[in-house]
Scaffold this motif. Sequence first.
Motif, mmCIF file in Angstrom:
data_model
loop_
_atom_site.group_PDB
_atom_site.id
_atom_site.type_symbol
_atom_site.label_atom_id
_atom_site.label_comp_id
_atom_site.label_asym_id
_atom_site.label_seq_id
_atom_site.Cartn_x
_atom_site.Cartn_y
_atom_site.Cartn_z
ATOM 1 N N PHE A 1 -5.711 -105.890 -82.408
ATOM 2 C CA PHE A 1 -6.159 -106.105 -81.042
ATOM 3 C C PHE A 1 -7.349 -105.173 -80.790
ATOM 4 O O PHE A 1 -7.928 -104.618 -81.715
ATOM 5 C CB PHE A 1 -5.013 -105.847 -80.057
ATOM 6 N N TYR A 2 -7.740 -105.005 -79.550
ATOM 7 C CA TYR A 2 -8.952 -104.258 -79.223
ATOM 8 C C TYR A 2 -8.774 -102.760 -79.473
ATOM 9 O O TYR A 2 -7.719 -102.178 -79.214
ATOM 10 C CB TYR A 2 -9.325 -104.469 -77.758
ATOM 11 N N LEU A 3 -9.841 -102.160 -79.970
ATOM 12 C CA LEU A 3 -9.914 -100.707 -80.100
ATOM 13 C C LEU A 3 -10.295 -100.143 -78.733
ATOM 14 O O LEU A 3 -11.346 -100.472 -78.184
ATOM 15 C CB LEU A 3 -10.963 -100.326 -81.152
ATOM 16 N N ARG A 4 -9.453 -99.295 -78.146
ATOM 17 C CA ARG A 4 -9.656 -98.828 -76.774
ATOM 18 C C ARG A 4 -9.949 -97.324 -76.757
ATOM 19 O O ARG A 4 -9.540 -96.593 -77.673
ATOM 20 C CB ARG A 4 -8.430 -99.151 -75.904
ATOM 21 N N PHE A 5 -10.629 -96.881 -75.696
ATOM 22 C CA PHE A 5 -10.920 -95.445 -75.585
ATOM 23 C C PHE A 5 -10.759 -94.893 -74.171
ATOM 24 O O PHE A 5 -10.711 -93.673 -73.992
ATOM 25 C CB PHE A 5 -12.332 -95.131 -76.093
ATOM 26 N N ALA A 6 -10.708 -95.720 -73.148
ATOM 27 C CA ALA A 6 -10.602 -95.191 -71.787
ATOM 28 C C ALA A 6 -10.028 -96.251 -70.872
ATOM 29 O O ALA A 6 -10.006 -97.446 -71.190
ATOM 30 C CB ALA A 6 -11.971 -94.726 -71.273
ATOM 31 N N VAL A 7 -9.555 -95.798 -69.683
ATOM 32 C CA VAL A 7 -9.062 -96.705 -68.660
ATOM 33 C C VAL A 7 -9.607 -96.260 -67.311
ATOM 34 O O VAL A 7 -9.900 -95.085 -67.094
ATOM 35 C CB VAL A 7 -7.516 -96.734 -68.608
ATOM 36 N N ALA A 8 -9.770 -97.222 -66.420
ATOM 37 C CA ALA A 8 -10.145 -96.963 -65.025
ATOM 38 C C ALA A 8 -8.961 -97.404 -64.175
ATOM 39 O O ALA A 8 -8.702 -98.601 -64.046
ATOM 40 C CB ALA A 8 -11.412 -97.714 -64.651
ATOM 41 N N ASP A 9 -8.253 -96.443 -63.605
ATOM 42 C CA ASP A 9 -7.016 -96.761 -62.892
ATOM 43 C C ASP A 9 -6.967 -96.178 -61.488
ATOM 44 O O ASP A 9 -5.940 -96.261 -60.821
ATOM 45 C CB ASP A 9 -5.801 -96.258 -63.684
ATOM 46 N N ASP A 10 -8.058 -95.591 -61.031
ATOM 47 C CA ASP A 10 -8.098 -94.996 -59.694
ATOM 48 C C ASP A 10 -9.009 -95.840 -58.813
ATOM 49 O O ASP A 10 -10.204 -95.971 -59.097
ATOM 50 C CB ASP A 10 -8.603 -93.550 -59.772
ATOM 51 N N ILE A 11 -8.462 -96.434 -57.770
ATOM 52 C CA ILE A 11 -9.258 -97.274 -56.889
ATOM 53 C C ILE A 11 -9.877 -96.396 -55.812
ATOM 54 O O ILE A 11 -9.207 -95.595 -55.177
ATOM 55 C CB ILE A 11 -8.405 -98.406 -56.275
ATOM 56 N N ARG A 12 -11.183 -96.542 -55.631
ATOM 57 C CA ARG A 12 -11.916 -95.766 -54.633
ATOM 58 C C ARG A 12 -12.744 -96.722 -53.790
ATOM 59 O O ARG A 12 -12.693 -97.925 -53.962
ATOM 60 C CB ARG A 12 -12.827 -94.732 -55.315
ATOM 61 N N ARG A 13 -13.513 -96.125 -52.861
ATOM 62 C CA ARG A 13 -14.343 -96.949 -51.985
ATOM 63 C C ARG A 13 -15.361 -97.735 -52.788
ATOM 64 O O ARG A 13 -15.720 -98.846 -52.434
ATOM 65 C CB ARG A 13 -15.061 -96.056 -50.973
ATOM 66 N N THR A 14 -15.826 -97.173 -53.904
ATOM 67 C CA THR A 14 -16.830 -97.838 -54.728
ATOM 68 C C THR A 14 -16.212 -98.681 -55.840
ATOM 69 O O THR A 14 -16.943 -99.231 -56.650
ATOM 70 C CB THR A 14 -17.754 -96.789 -55.358
ATOM 71 N N GLY A 15 -14.871 -98.782 -55.918
ATOM 72 C CA GLY A 15 -14.246 -99.607 -56.925
ATOM 73 C C GLY A 15 -13.372 -98.794 -57.859
ATOM 74 O O GLY A 15 -12.953 -97.677 -57.555
ATOM 75 N N PHE A 16 -13.080 -99.343 -59.030
ATOM 76 C CA PHE A 16 -12.237 -98.671 -60.008
ATOM 77 C C PHE A 16 -12.999 -97.536 -60.674
ATOM 78 O O PHE A 16 -14.184 -97.659 -60.988
ATOM 79 C CB PHE A 16 -11.762 -99.668 -61.079
ATOM 80 N N GLU B 1 -0.255 -89.702 -72.463
ATOM 81 C CA GLU B 1 0.660 -90.782 -72.801
ATOM 82 C C GLU B 1 0.606 -91.904 -71.779
ATOM 83 O O GLU B 1 0.731 -93.078 -72.126
ATOM 84 C CB GLU B 1 2.082 -90.235 -72.893
ATOM 85 N N GLY B 2 0.415 -91.581 -70.494
ATOM 86 C CA GLY B 2 0.355 -92.615 -69.476
ATOM 87 C C GLY B 2 -0.874 -93.487 -69.609
ATOM 88 O O GLY B 2 -0.804 -94.713 -69.511
ATOM 89 N N MET B 3 -2.034 -92.868 -69.834
ATOM 90 C CA MET B 3 -3.271 -93.625 -70.012
ATOM 91 C C MET B 3 -3.420 -94.174 -71.420
ATOM 92 O O MET B 3 -4.201 -95.087 -71.647
ATOM 93 C CB MET B 3 -4.482 -92.739 -69.687
ATOM 94 N N GLN B 4 -2.710 -93.558 -72.377
ATOM 95 C CA GLN B 4 -2.828 -93.933 -73.791
ATOM 96 C C GLN B 4 -4.260 -93.713 -74.296
ATOM 97 O O GLN B 4 -4.834 -94.557 -74.992
ATOM 98 C CB GLN B 4 -2.387 -95.387 -74.016
ATOM 99 N N VAL B 5 -4.844 -92.563 -73.955
ATOM 100 C CA VAL B 5 -6.194 -92.223 -74.381
ATOM 101 C C VAL B 5 -6.164 -90.846 -75.028
ATOM 102 O O VAL B 5 -5.371 -89.975 -74.644
ATOM 103 C CB VAL B 5 -7.188 -92.241 -73.198
ATOM 104 N N VAL B 6 -7.045 -90.668 -75.999
ATOM 105 C CA VAL B 6 -7.258 -89.381 -76.651
ATOM 106 C C VAL B 6 -8.567 -88.829 -76.118
ATOM 107 O O VAL B 6 -9.619 -89.467 -76.261
ATOM 108 C CB VAL B 6 -7.294 -89.528 -78.182
ATOM 109 N N PHE B 7 -8.535 -87.647 -75.519
ATOM 110 C CA PHE B 7 -9.705 -87.117 -74.830
ATOM 111 C C PHE B 7 -9.839 -85.626 -75.117
ATOM 112 O O PHE B 7 -8.944 -84.990 -75.689
ATOM 113 C CB PHE B 7 -9.577 -87.340 -73.320
#
Length: 828
Positions: free
Chosen positions: A294-309, A375-381
């Motif tokens: 499946f897709y190789l992933r590196f980040a997520v946008a999970d916080d909704i703000r006035r300007t979007g995710f 673990e929640g975002m499943q990202v290595v940073f």
Amino acid sequence: MRGRRHLGFVAAVATLLAAAPLSAIYERWTWLVQCVVLVGLVAGAATLARWWRAPIWAQAVSMAGALLFGLTWIFPSGDELLGLLPTPGTLRHFGALVSASAQDMRSYGVPVEDVDSLLFITSLGVGAVAVVVDLLTVGLRRPALAGLPMLAIYSVPVAVHVESVSAIPFVVGAAGFLWLLAADNVDRVRHFGRRFTGDGRDVDVWEPSPLAAAGRRLAVIGVVVAVALPLAVPGMTSGLLSQLNSGGGGQGNGVGGQGGSPGRVNLFAALSGELNRSEIRDMIKVTTDDPNPFYLRFAVADDIRRTGFAPRTPSGTPVTRGMVDPRNSGRASSGITRTPHQANVEILDFTMPFLPVYAEPVTMRDVDGNWLYDEGMQVVFSNRASSKGRKYSFDYVRSDYSPQALAAASTLPPEHSLRQLYTRVDDVREVDELVERLTRNKRNDYERVRAIFDYFSRDNGFSYSLSTQGGVSGQDIVNFLTNKVGFCQQYAAAMAWLVRAADIPARVAFGFTNGTNRQENTYTLTNLNLHAWTEVFFNDIGWVPFDPTPASSIPGSARSRTSWAPDVDAPDPVTTAPTTGEGPDTEASADPTEDNTPIKDVDENLGDAAGVAPDSGPTWPLWVVAGVLLLVLLLSLPALRRALLRRRRQVRAAAAAGALASAADGDAPPGVARVVLSDSELARARADAHAAWDEFVDTLVDFRIRVDPTETPRATADRLVAEGLTVGPAGDAVRLLGRVEERARYAREPLRQHAPLGEALRAVRRALSTRADRRTRIVAATLPPSVLSRWRAAVMDVSAGVVGRSGRIRERLTRWNPRRVLAGRASR
């Protein structure tokens, strides 16, 4: 005049040097050529205006006209007179470029290509700074203040670049500012005459004196500290906005190993910027034993703000401490297949504070403790390192979900923390109505998600295109659902928004598709393989990917290989077996026939929604009106201050007249006691009389009548009458004001007669206004010289106080001078 020409030339060159850091933003040098032309025109216009001995305002107008002419020449609209003279069509064209620049700033990554809107904003900004720097340096002889507008363009790369920008352009800009200060200092010394050292010996202009040498040393030390401090302190070298890479065009990628803050990465701008590039660059090479990853992933946008995710700042533990294996998590596994795999990754041209991995990694190798796993975002940073040039390997678990298992998942309770966090979204009426229509009569979360997922189909009018506005804010999502044209980030954000509106947790994930460049088990991923998709959380299962972007437009799309989220645009429909247990019949929910029919009435409602305009026109006229109103307000402050002061003084003058009249004893009848004022009443009456005289003096200043502070009040009144400035009733009023002020200053007893001072002040003002010319009357009403001179004196007093305090501080600091301390020890 020659010295001013020299300063004007230095100011122009210093402005261009201050713009040197902009080289880190653009791939080519087109911006510099355009800025050189504009700054040259501005400097030439200023030189001609000063050669004609024009006032400062005329110099500013000439430079602004030259800037407008240059912008018209470089960015023509086609409606110009004779091909060069701007017209209203030219101004509308400029407004369109400014409006387009706001979107292009979100759509292009750094370094950017030559985009007209961004080049126009850069040229306009540098040209405007050149005008202000010239006025401050040559017109007002305040070169130190010129550093503020220069700093505006000097600091732009720090605000938009992902990695630390090379220090060389900043040193060049600082050298330009120091040259400006030195040139102004030399010009002042030449006009003054000769300089002297501390021992009284006169020196040449370029020969160093102790004070000048100390100033130069302090300036050099300040520049060195300003450049070195960001390089020494971790975290200070990252920009406010980040992007997927900073290579290309000969620009460096910054200091290796210095990554930006993961919570400040603008993933949407980075993704669209890379997809809009004309060049194709190899970014990542990955080898895996998974035959269909499946897709190789590196980040997520999970916080909704006035300007979007937007991405939240991740938190986690070092990857060296191990990760959670989803096979041992205790979650329900019926209908879910979890297969272990291994992958090796080589970063070719990808600079981010993230390491690309497949979902659900288990172990990481060849990675130090600077890298953390959320673990929640499943990202290595990492907060201190960058992915640039790294090679690493990891083990992961590939999960496949059956529709029956997802349909059997229970709904999260409303008080669950995940549901509260990942269902947060702004209320948009049009979106809520669409979600309610799509999810009506759906029996579980999976049916509701599939109804939303199936809606993004060709049958409902959706298509793929890179040339569209972003869809990550409240207004943009309505536009996207109306226009139905966009690319992966619009589709992923829109689906996540709609799923959240249905009270189901969702977020946007970023990564790479598999692409088309495959050699056995090795995939070479380019910037065109960057992708965004939606992830939905199901209770006791976890985050499940859904890719709503049309698969035919995405090379290497895995949409057709997922049974739980099939390609609704595929010619052969995908059906599933009925579910067992308490789950519903998913064959009907998986069938896209019902939900894929075009919903015309919903789209019409979206298109006719209040506040949604397909073409709202440029917004620059509103900014121009706001700027004009602000300018009018600022210019009206002196007149307002003068009117309030005049009113207050006239009230006090009337009070003084009554008090002094009550104290007069000339008309007291025999046998009646004389009215005597108390000391406090008498002091107040004298102060009010002084206020009437101050108003009289300010009136003289406003109408440009000479005021001699050495004259007595009576002498001033007699002079005005003798010079014929006040005659008749006005002359009597002037003499009355003089007598009252004289008695208030010098006499023990007040004036023994009624004193209508308010009427006297008004009579004097009417007489002076009648004799004054039109220009004097206008200036006295709009920009009263009395107020301006008082403000100027206050500023000078404050400046003198600051200089005095700084001198005392400097004197105290010199007591700790190492040279003096050593000299004192040597003498002992």
